[in-house]
Motif scaffolding. Structure first.
Motif, PDB file in Angstrom:
ATOM      1  N   THR A 117     -27.418  31.407 -17.471  1.00  0.00           N
ATOM      2  CA  THR A 117     -26.328  30.256 -17.349  1.00  0.00           C
ATOM      3  C   THR A 117     -25.285  30.443 -18.311  1.00  0.00           C
ATOM      4  O   THR A 117     -25.407  31.021 -19.149  1.00  0.00           O
ATOM      5  CB  THR A 117     -27.387  29.319 -17.672  1.00  0.00           C
ATOM      6  N   PRO A 118     -24.294  29.680 -17.930  1.00  0.00           N
ATOM      7  CA  PRO A 118     -23.052  29.534 -19.036  1.00  0.00           C
ATOM      8  C   PRO A 118     -23.733  29.267 -20.386  1.00  0.00           C
ATOM      9  O   PRO A 118     -24.537  28.656 -20.801  1.00  0.00           O
ATOM     10  CB  PRO A 118     -22.038  28.862 -18.386  1.00  0.00           C
ATOM     11  N   PRO A 119     -22.840  30.173 -21.498  1.00  0.00           N
ATOM     12  CA  PRO A 119     -23.301  29.722 -22.892  1.00  0.00           C
ATOM     13  C   PRO A 119     -23.027  28.229 -23.306  1.00  0.00           C
ATOM     14  O   PRO A 119     -23.419  27.843 -24.380  1.00  0.00           O
ATOM     15  CB  PRO A 119     -22.627  30.707 -23.746  1.00  0.00           C
ATOM     16  N   THR A 120     -22.280  27.304 -22.610  1.00  0.00           N
ATOM     17  CA  THR A 120     -22.083  26.185 -23.010  1.00  0.00           C
ATOM     18  C   THR A 120     -22.489  25.048 -21.963  1.00  0.00           C
ATOM     19  O   THR A 120     -21.922  25.389 -20.618  1.00  0.00           O
ATOM     20  CB  THR A 120     -20.543  25.868 -23.433  1.00  0.00           C
ATOM     21  N   THR A 121     -22.802  23.959 -22.249  1.00  0.00           N
ATOM     22  CA  THR A 121     -22.958  22.785 -21.267  1.00  0.00           C
ATOM     23  C   THR A 121     -22.047  21.592 -21.723  1.00  0.00           C
ATOM     24  O   THR A 121     -22.254  20.500 -21.243  1.00  0.00           O
ATOM     25  CB  THR A 121     -24.407  22.575 -21.022  1.00  0.00           C
ATOM     26  N   HIS A 122     -21.056  21.946 -22.602  1.00  0.00           N
ATOM     27  CA  HIS A 122     -19.915  20.785 -23.261  1.00  0.00           C
ATOM     28  C   HIS A 122     -19.258  20.243 -22.230  1.00  0.00           C
ATOM     29  O   HIS A 122     -18.725  20.871 -21.140  1.00  0.00           O
ATOM     30  CB  HIS A 122     -19.139  21.593 -24.131  1.00  0.00           C
ATOM     31  N   PRO A 123     -19.471  18.825 -22.101  1.00  0.00           N
ATOM     32  CA  PRO A 123     -18.741  18.187 -21.050  1.00  0.00           C
ATOM     33  C   PRO A 123     -17.320  17.864 -21.179  1.00  0.00           C
ATOM     34  O   PRO A 123     -16.699  17.602 -20.290  1.00  0.00           O
ATOM     35  CB  PRO A 123     -19.507  16.913 -21.195  1.00  0.00           C
ATOM     36  N   GLY A 124     -16.639  18.631 -22.172  1.00  0.00           N
ATOM     37  CA  GLY A 124     -15.383  18.554 -22.317  1.00  0.00           C
ATOM     38  C   GLY A 124     -14.478  19.447 -21.641  1.00  0.00           C
ATOM     39  O   GLY A 124     -14.930  20.153 -20.682  1.00  0.00           O
ATOM     40  N   PRO A 125     -13.191  19.586 -21.980  1.00  0.00           N
ATOM     41  CA  PRO A 125     -12.360  20.264 -21.122  1.00  0.00           C
ATOM     42  C   PRO A 125     -12.563  21.879 -21.163  1.00  0.00           C
ATOM     43  O   PRO A 125     -12.616  22.452 -20.088  1.00  0.00           O
ATOM     44  CB  PRO A 125     -10.952  19.958 -21.716  1.00  0.00           C
ATOM     45  N   ALA A 126     -12.929  22.215 -22.262  1.00  0.00           N
ATOM     46  CA  ALA A 126     -13.274  23.755 -22.340  1.00  0.00           C
ATOM     47  C   ALA A 126     -14.602  24.095 -21.335  1.00  0.00           C
ATOM     48  O   ALA A 126     -14.774  25.080 -20.763  1.00  0.00           O
ATOM     49  CB  ALA A 126     -13.706  24.080 -23.897  1.00  0.00           C
ATOM     50  N   GLY A 127     -15.553  23.221 -21.471  1.00  0.00           N
ATOM     51  CA  GLY A 127     -16.742  23.452 -20.560  1.00  0.00           C
ATOM     52  C   GLY A 127     -16.438  23.142 -19.169  1.00  0.00           C
ATOM     53  O   GLY A 127     -16.871  24.098 -18.544  1.00  0.00           O
ATOM     54  N   LYS A 128     -15.600  22.342 -18.713  1.00  0.00           N
ATOM     55  CA  LYS A 128     -15.119  22.254 -17.278  1.00  0.00           C
ATOM     56  C   LYS A 128     -14.408  23.582 -16.823  1.00  0.00           C
ATOM     57  O   LYS A 128     -14.681  24.024 -16.090  1.00  0.00           O
ATOM     58  CB  LYS A 128     -14.204  21.035 -17.296  1.00  0.00           C
ATOM     59  N   LEU A 129     -13.515  23.994 -17.773  1.00  0.00           N
ATOM     60  CA  LEU A 129     -12.800  25.373 -17.464  1.00  0.00           C
ATOM     61  C   LEU A 129     -13.714  26.363 -17.457  1.00  0.00           C
ATOM     62  O   LEU A 129     -13.748  27.355 -16.667  1.00  0.00           O
ATOM     63  CB  LEU A 129     -11.866  25.418 -18.607  1.00  0.00           C
ATOM     64  N   LEU A 130     -14.658  26.540 -18.240  1.00  0.00           N
ATOM     65  CA  LEU A 130     -15.768  27.694 -17.992  1.00  0.00           C
ATOM     66  C   LEU A 130     -16.542  27.604 -16.890  1.00  0.00           C
ATOM     67  O   LEU A 130     -16.676  28.643 -16.257  1.00  0.00           O
ATOM     68  CB  LEU A 130     -16.788  27.615 -19.567  1.00  0.00           C
ATOM     69  N   ARG A 131     -17.001  26.313 -16.456  1.00  0.00           N
ATOM     70  CA  ARG A 131     -17.695  26.305 -15.303  1.00  0.00           C
ATOM     71  C   ARG A 131     -16.700  26.642 -14.074  1.00  0.00           C
ATOM     72  O   ARG A 131     -17.095  27.245 -13.084  1.00  0.00           O
ATOM     73  CB  ARG A 131     -18.141  24.894 -14.919  1.00  0.00           C
ATOM     74  N   ALA A 132     -15.538  25.963 -13.964  1.00  0.00           N
ATOM     75  CA  ALA A 132     -14.491  26.638 -12.965  1.00  0.00           C
ATOM     76  C   ALA A 132     -14.366  27.953 -12.939  1.00  0.00           C
ATOM     77  O   ALA A 132     -14.247  28.704 -11.664  1.00  0.00           O
ATOM     78  CB  ALA A 132     -13.132  25.737 -13.276  1.00  0.00           C
ATOM     79  N   VAL A 133     -14.222  28.644 -14.204  1.00  0.00           N
ATOM     80  CA  VAL A 133     -13.870  30.067 -14.095  1.00  0.00           C
ATOM     81  C   VAL A 133     -15.011  30.913 -13.610  1.00  0.00           C
ATOM     82  O   VAL A 133     -15.086  31.942 -12.471  1.00  0.00           O
ATOM     83  CB  VAL A 133     -13.434  30.831 -15.199  1.00  0.00           C
ATOM     84  N   ILE A 134     -16.397  30.601 -14.047  1.00  0.00           N
ATOM     85  CA  ILE A 134     -17.548  31.113 -13.519  1.00  0.00           C
ATOM     86  C   ILE A 134     -17.764  31.000 -12.055  1.00  0.00           C
ATOM     87  O   ILE A 134     -18.386  31.943 -11.296  1.00  0.00           O
ATOM     88  CB  ILE A 134     -18.714  30.645 -14.502  1.00  0.00           C
TER      89      ILE A 134
END
Length: 143
Positions: A117-134
């Protein structure tokens, strides 16, 4: 503006238009040729073992008849190369890439290996960007 300057300006515009048309044609040819390129993955299993299968497991077996598949020994006796190209417009290159990746995993380990799973579940912009890239890399990432 004298006649010489006008002639140079017109010539420059004409050259720019010709270059633009050539680049557009080249881009179209490149896109068309990319759809004909074979996607390949190297499986860490002997060629005889993979070639001896009735059909490839998992997603590649499900795509049978809609993709052309070739097998060949990998260089340096390092396993088997599985090459595939879509024959049907319903099979996207992204779907084929995912199918090759899953089939490689099935042949090597007997299971489809999933990333952590991604190393972050942060709901902020960085977390959204990471989920989009993954999410995007699952289909367009490296084989």
């Amino acid at each position: 503006m004298n006649a010489t300057v006008k002639a140079v300006a017109v010539t420059g515009v004409g050259a720019a238009v010709a270059v633009g048309r050539r680049m557009t044609t080249r881009r179209r040819e490149l896109r068309r040729s990319r759809s004909d390129h074979w996607l390949a993955v190297t499986v860490d299993r002997p060629f005889d073992v993979v070639a001896g299968l009735a059909e490839l497991p998992g997603p590649m077996g499900e795509l049978r008849g809609r993709v052309e598949v070739r097998l060949r020994p990998a260089p340096g006796d390092r396993g088997t190369e599985v090459l595939a190209v879509p024959e049907d417009d319903d099979v996207s290159r992204e779907d084929l890439r995912v199918a090759l990746r899953k089939t490689k995993s099935l042949l090597e380990t007997g299971d489809v290996i999933r990333p952590d799973t991604p190393p972050t579940t942060h709901p902020g912009p960085a977390g959204k960007l990471l989920r989009a890239v993954i999410g995007k890399s699952a289909g367009e990432g490296r084989l």
